[in-house]
Design an enzyme around this catalytic site. Sequence first.
Site, PDB file in Angstrom:
ATOM      1  N   LYS A 139       0.829  -1.222   0.000  1.00  0.00           N
ATOM      2  CA  LYS A 139       0.000   0.000   0.000  1.00  0.00           C
ATOM      3  C   LYS A 139       0.854   1.260   0.000  1.00  0.00           C
ATOM      4  O   LYS A 139       0.595   2.190  -0.748  1.00  0.00           O
ATOM      5  CB  LYS A 139      -0.874   0.083   1.256  1.00  0.00           C
ATOM      6  CG  LYS A 139      -1.925  -0.956   1.410  1.00  0.00           C
ATOM      7  CD  LYS A 139      -2.813  -0.651   2.620  1.00  0.00           C
ATOM      8  CE  LYS A 139      -2.083  -0.548   3.950  1.00  0.00           C
ATOM      9  NZ  LYS A 139      -1.529  -1.794   4.466  1.00  0.00           N
ATOM     10  N   ARG A 151      -8.283   1.872  10.078  1.00  0.00           N
ATOM     11  CA  ARG A 151      -7.888   0.508  10.421  1.00  0.00           C
ATOM     12  C   ARG A 151      -8.922  -0.166  11.313  1.00  0.00           C
ATOM     13  O   ARG A 151      -8.744  -1.329  11.681  1.00  0.00           O
ATOM     14  CB  ARG A 151      -6.566   0.546  11.166  1.00  0.00           C
ATOM     15  CG  ARG A 151      -5.360   0.181  10.292  1.00  0.00           C
ATOM     16  CD  ARG A 151      -4.171   0.287  11.189  1.00  0.00           C
ATOM     17  NE  ARG A 151      -3.009  -0.421  10.795  1.00  0.00           N
ATOM     18  CZ  ARG A 151      -1.985   0.123  10.143  1.00  0.00           C
ATOM     19  NH1 ARG A 151      -2.055   1.337   9.688  1.00  0.00           N
ATOM     20  NH2 ARG A 151      -0.900  -0.582   9.924  1.00  0.00           N
ATOM     21  N   ARG A 188      11.500  -6.742   4.143  1.00  0.00           N
ATOM     22  CA  ARG A 188      11.333  -5.306   3.902  1.00  0.00           C
ATOM     23  C   ARG A 188      12.451  -4.488   4.548  1.00  0.00           C
ATOM     24  O   ARG A 188      12.841  -4.725   5.668  1.00  0.00           O
ATOM     25  CB  ARG A 188       9.975  -4.860   4.454  1.00  0.00           C
ATOM     26  CG  ARG A 188       9.744  -3.368   4.351  1.00  0.00           C
ATOM     27  CD  ARG A 188       8.286  -3.050   4.288  1.00  0.00           C
ATOM     28  NE  ARG A 188       7.653  -3.092   5.592  1.00  0.00           N
ATOM     29  CZ  ARG A 188       6.367  -2.766   5.783  1.00  0.00           C
ATOM     30  NH1 ARG A 188       5.616  -2.429   4.771  1.00  0.00           N
ATOM     31  NH2 ARG A 188       5.854  -2.817   6.979  1.00  0.00           N
ATOM     32  N   ARG A 228      12.396  -2.264   9.763  1.00  0.00           N
ATOM     33  CA  ARG A 228      11.500  -1.506  10.637  1.00  0.00           C
ATOM     34  C   ARG A 228      11.413  -2.198  11.989  1.00  0.00           C
ATOM     35  O   ARG A 228      11.450  -3.423  12.051  1.00  0.00           O
ATOM     36  CB  ARG A 228      10.102  -1.467   9.998  1.00  0.00           C
ATOM     37  CG  ARG A 228       9.728  -0.091   9.484  1.00  0.00           C
ATOM     38  CD  ARG A 228       8.459  -0.133   8.697  1.00  0.00           C
ATOM     39  NE  ARG A 228       7.287  -0.466   9.508  1.00  0.00           N
ATOM     40  CZ  ARG A 228       6.042  -0.275   9.105  1.00  0.00           C
ATOM     41  NH1 ARG A 228       5.801   0.248   7.911  1.00  0.00           N
ATOM     42  NH2 ARG A 228       5.030  -0.596   9.867  1.00  0.00           N
ATOM     43  N   ARG A 286       0.892  -8.381  13.984  1.00  0.00           N
ATOM     44  CA  ARG A 286       0.268  -7.332  13.169  1.00  0.00           C
ATOM     45  C   ARG A 286      -0.746  -7.922  12.199  1.00  0.00           C
ATOM     46  O   ARG A 286      -1.793  -7.331  11.938  1.00  0.00           O
ATOM     47  CB  ARG A 286       1.346  -6.553  12.399  1.00  0.00           C
ATOM     48  CG  ARG A 286       2.131  -5.622  13.313  1.00  0.00           C
ATOM     49  CD  ARG A 286       3.360  -5.082  12.641  1.00  0.00           C
ATOM     50  NE  ARG A 286       3.053  -4.287  11.475  1.00  0.00           N
ATOM     51  CZ  ARG A 286       3.868  -4.155  10.423  1.00  0.00           C
ATOM     52  NH1 ARG A 286       5.013  -4.784  10.390  1.00  0.00           N
ATOM     53  NH2 ARG A 286       3.520  -3.392   9.417  1.00  0.00           N
TER      54      ARG A 286
END
Length: 222
Positions: free
Chosen positions: A15, A90, A127, A157, A168
């Site tokens: 996203k 969310r 990532r 991250r 998550r």
Amino acid sequence: MALNLLMLGPPGAGKGTQAEWFAKAHGIPKISTGDILREAVKAGTPLGLQAKAIMDRGDLIGDDIVIGIVRERLALPDTTRGFILDGFPRTVAQAAALDAIMAGRDPLIVVDIAVAEGELVRRLAGRRVCGSCGLNADGDAALGTTCQRCGGTLKQRDDDGESVVRDRLQVYHRNTEPLIDYYRARPTFRSVDGAQPAERVTAALAEAVEAAANGRRQGTVA
Ligand code: AMP
């Protein structure tokens, strides 16, 4: 008509990257609550101090706080031609608040970027982000290598470690996935296959937004 766009999808669906490209291509701001919160953490503001522990364990920040952030951000004049929201709403409560904020503005176009769970875990573990400018450097970037945009160092991250990633994803299924049902019946809702290569997702996103915008203009389902 303003291009008021909202991206749904699980963490790792791409996203953020897609929203950034789309925003640049259309000259509208990308508004990411995750980015705003990470900035607050970095700057050590009271909001950042409060948010850090919650973000590190992959939980959601309270609805009232993020709704306040988005209400203020959408009141700024650079959103009059449109905006792209990434990572908000969310929860159903956030979506309902957004509908209230949007009263009197052009309707939201909602695009869900769908990706299967196994692929998400693989992507999130790989990532990399730039510690200086926040650029997402997915794909073959290695930890510690140099950011192509600003020369900073790429790192993982804080919330991309494997156990936090699983948490998550659980938080996503519990709180955020119900938003697909919240928006699905609207003529401006579209879903895009996010498992394709990024350029194809970009093209599919552009088509989906175009179709939704046409449907919106005609007041029909495109
Ligand atoms: P993101 O960059 O969108 O994955 O967001 C990173 C983290 O920021 C999330 O795991 C949450 O802890 C927090 N966050 C971002 N957006 C929201 C939101 N709309 N509601 C609650 N928490 C959020």
